[in-house]
Write an enzyme that holds these catalytic residues in place. Sequence first.
Site, PDB file in Angstrom:
ATOM      1  N   SER A   1      33.237  45.788  39.704  1.00 22.69           N
ATOM      2  CA  SER A   1      33.629  47.236  40.290  1.00 22.69           C
ATOM      3  C   SER A   1      33.798  48.151  38.945  1.00 22.69           C
ATOM      4  O   SER A   1      33.610  49.207  38.853  1.00 22.69           O
ATOM      5  CB  SER A   1      34.491  47.239  41.087  1.00 22.69           C
ATOM      6  OG  SER A   1      35.775  46.893  40.785  1.00 22.69           O
TER       7      SER A   1
ATOM      8  N   ARG B   1      38.156  35.095  30.355  1.00 19.95           N
ATOM      9  CA  ARG B   1      38.304  34.114  29.418  1.00 19.95           C
ATOM     10  C   ARG B   1      39.440  34.350  28.540  1.00 19.95           C
ATOM     11  O   ARG B   1      39.572  35.584  27.942  1.00 19.95           O
ATOM     12  CB  ARG B   1      37.024  34.012  28.608  1.00 19.95           C
ATOM     13  CG  ARG B   1      35.682  33.794  29.234  1.00 19.95           C
ATOM     14  CD  ARG B   1      35.525  32.250  29.374  1.00 19.95           C
ATOM     15  NE  ARG B   1      35.563  31.695  27.925  1.00 19.95           N
ATOM     16  CZ  ARG B   1      35.773  30.371  27.954  1.00 19.95           C
ATOM     17  NH1 ARG B   1      35.561  29.461  29.120  1.00 19.95           N
ATOM     18  NH2 ARG B   1      35.645  29.959  26.629  1.00 19.95           N
TER      19      ARG B   1
ATOM     20  N   HIS C   1      43.761  45.318  32.306  1.00 17.24           N
ATOM     21  CA  HIS C   1      44.516  44.398  32.991  1.00 17.24           C
ATOM     22  C   HIS C   1      45.344  44.874  33.993  1.00 17.24           C
ATOM     23  O   HIS C   1      45.862  46.057  33.973  1.00 17.24           O
ATOM     24  CB  HIS C   1      45.381  43.812  32.112  1.00 17.24           C
ATOM     25  CG  HIS C   1      46.189  42.657  32.521  1.00 17.24           C
ATOM     26  ND1 HIS C   1      45.720  41.588  32.348  1.00 17.24           N
ATOM     27  CD2 HIS C   1      47.579  42.732  32.880  1.00 17.24           C
ATOM     28  CE1 HIS C   1      46.609  40.654  32.900  1.00 17.24           C
ATOM     29  NE2 HIS C   1      47.935  41.531  33.357  1.00 17.24           N
TER      30      HIS C   1
ATOM     31  N   ASP D   1      46.651  39.757  26.322  1.00 16.20           N
ATOM     32  CA  ASP D   1      47.073  41.086  27.072  1.00 16.20           C
ATOM     33  C   ASP D   1      48.525  41.886  26.420  1.00 16.20           C
ATOM     34  O   ASP D   1      49.052  42.470  27.000  1.00 16.20           O
ATOM     35  CB  ASP D   1      47.696  40.699  28.345  1.00 16.20           C
ATOM     36  CG  ASP D   1      46.617  39.853  29.120  1.00 16.20           C
ATOM     37  OD1 ASP D   1      45.544  40.483  29.125  1.00 16.20           O
ATOM     38  OD2 ASP D   1      47.032  39.222  30.079  1.00 16.20           O
TER      39      ASP D   1
HETATM   40  C1  GAR Z   1      40.199  43.855  37.686  1.00 15.53           C
HETATM   41  O1  GAR Z   1      41.187  44.041  38.551  1.00 15.53           O
HETATM   42  C2  GAR Z   1      40.662  43.450  36.208  1.00 15.53           C
HETATM   43  O2  GAR Z   1      41.781  44.389  35.801  1.00 15.53           O
HETATM   44  C3  GAR Z   1      40.859  42.110  36.388  1.00 15.53           C
HETATM   45  O3  GAR Z   1      39.929  41.633  36.789  1.00 15.53           O
HETATM   46  C4  GAR Z   1      39.259  42.394  37.857  1.00 15.53           C
HETATM   47  C5  GAR Z   1      37.916  42.578  37.706  1.00 15.53           C
HETATM   48  O4  GAR Z   1      37.409  43.266  38.831  1.00 15.53           O
HETATM   49  N1  GAR Z   1      40.981  41.647  34.850  1.00 15.53           N
HETATM   50  C6  GAR Z   1      41.784  40.627  34.633  1.00 15.53           C
HETATM   51  O5  GAR Z   1      42.694  40.085  35.199  1.00 15.53           O
HETATM   52  C7  GAR Z   1      41.779  40.233  33.213  1.00 15.53           C
HETATM   53  N2  GAR Z   1      42.855  39.434  32.705  1.00 15.53           N
HETATM   54  P1  GAR Z   1      35.866  43.958  38.704  1.00 15.53           P
HETATM   55  O6  GAR Z   1      35.022  42.507  38.409  1.00 15.53           O
HETATM   56  O7  GAR Z   1      35.715  44.270  40.200  1.00 15.53           O
HETATM   57  O8  GAR Z   1      35.981  45.068  37.469  1.00 15.53           O
END
Ligand code: GAR
Length: 213
Positions: free
Chosen positions: A21, A99, A117, A153
């Site tokens: 998204s 990853r 994040h 992070d």
């Molecule tokens: C998002 O909430 C992003 O912040 C998180 O994964 C989700 C991906 O959503 N990222 C992490 O947790 C990275 N450590 P999306 O695939 O719908 O963009």
Amino acid sequence: MSTKSPNNLPRIVVLVSGGGSNLQAIIDGVERGQIPATIAAVISNRADAGGLVRAQHHNIPAEHLDHRQFSDRADFDRALIQQIDKHSPDLVVLAGFMRILSEEFTEHYLGKMLNIHPSLLPKYKGLNTHQRALDNGDKIHGASVHFVTAELDGGPIVIQGKVLIEPEDNKNSLAEKVLQQEHRIYPLAIAWFVAGRLKMTHGKCELDGNPYP
Ligand code: GAR
């Protein structure tokens, strides 16, 4: 690292592992002219990532490199660097790329790689951020865009988006609210970077030549 696109716009490579998204928000930002750049490729470590389908729908090269086919993290990361660099990116964007990255990888793209994040960093590095915010009784939660450094992070924060935690929230409702903020702040940060307004200098963010406090 970079050669300009035929249209002379900066080139972005986006890495995804999931639904994408955030990728969609970035694609939308490019298509409506908010982000003056070309998405040169979307690459996923998972063949079934929804983000790859989103890329295909917009005629963006969608590629897959399966981390399970490599004996260790370093080998995968080296192969990923080669695959990314074929697209000569000016910016690498991690958009739900789940990853942990080797130091070799983060050094290679230092100052040219952003991550989003789902927490108000430095709170809640790592996973399960929404449940941890709820368990701690936080009233405010959110998302952070940051430059990627070797510390997980832990790189300099570019922009944050905040949400209120309501008594009726659970981790799913909170994730949805936070994603709305993500879709607002990530295109903005990327637009700043590709316009040359945002830089990482001496480990700190700088916007329009002004170092962050
Ligand atoms: C998002 O909430 C992003 O912040 C998180 O994964 C989700 C991906 O959503 N990222 C992490 O947790 C990275 N450590 P999306 O695939 O719908 O963009």
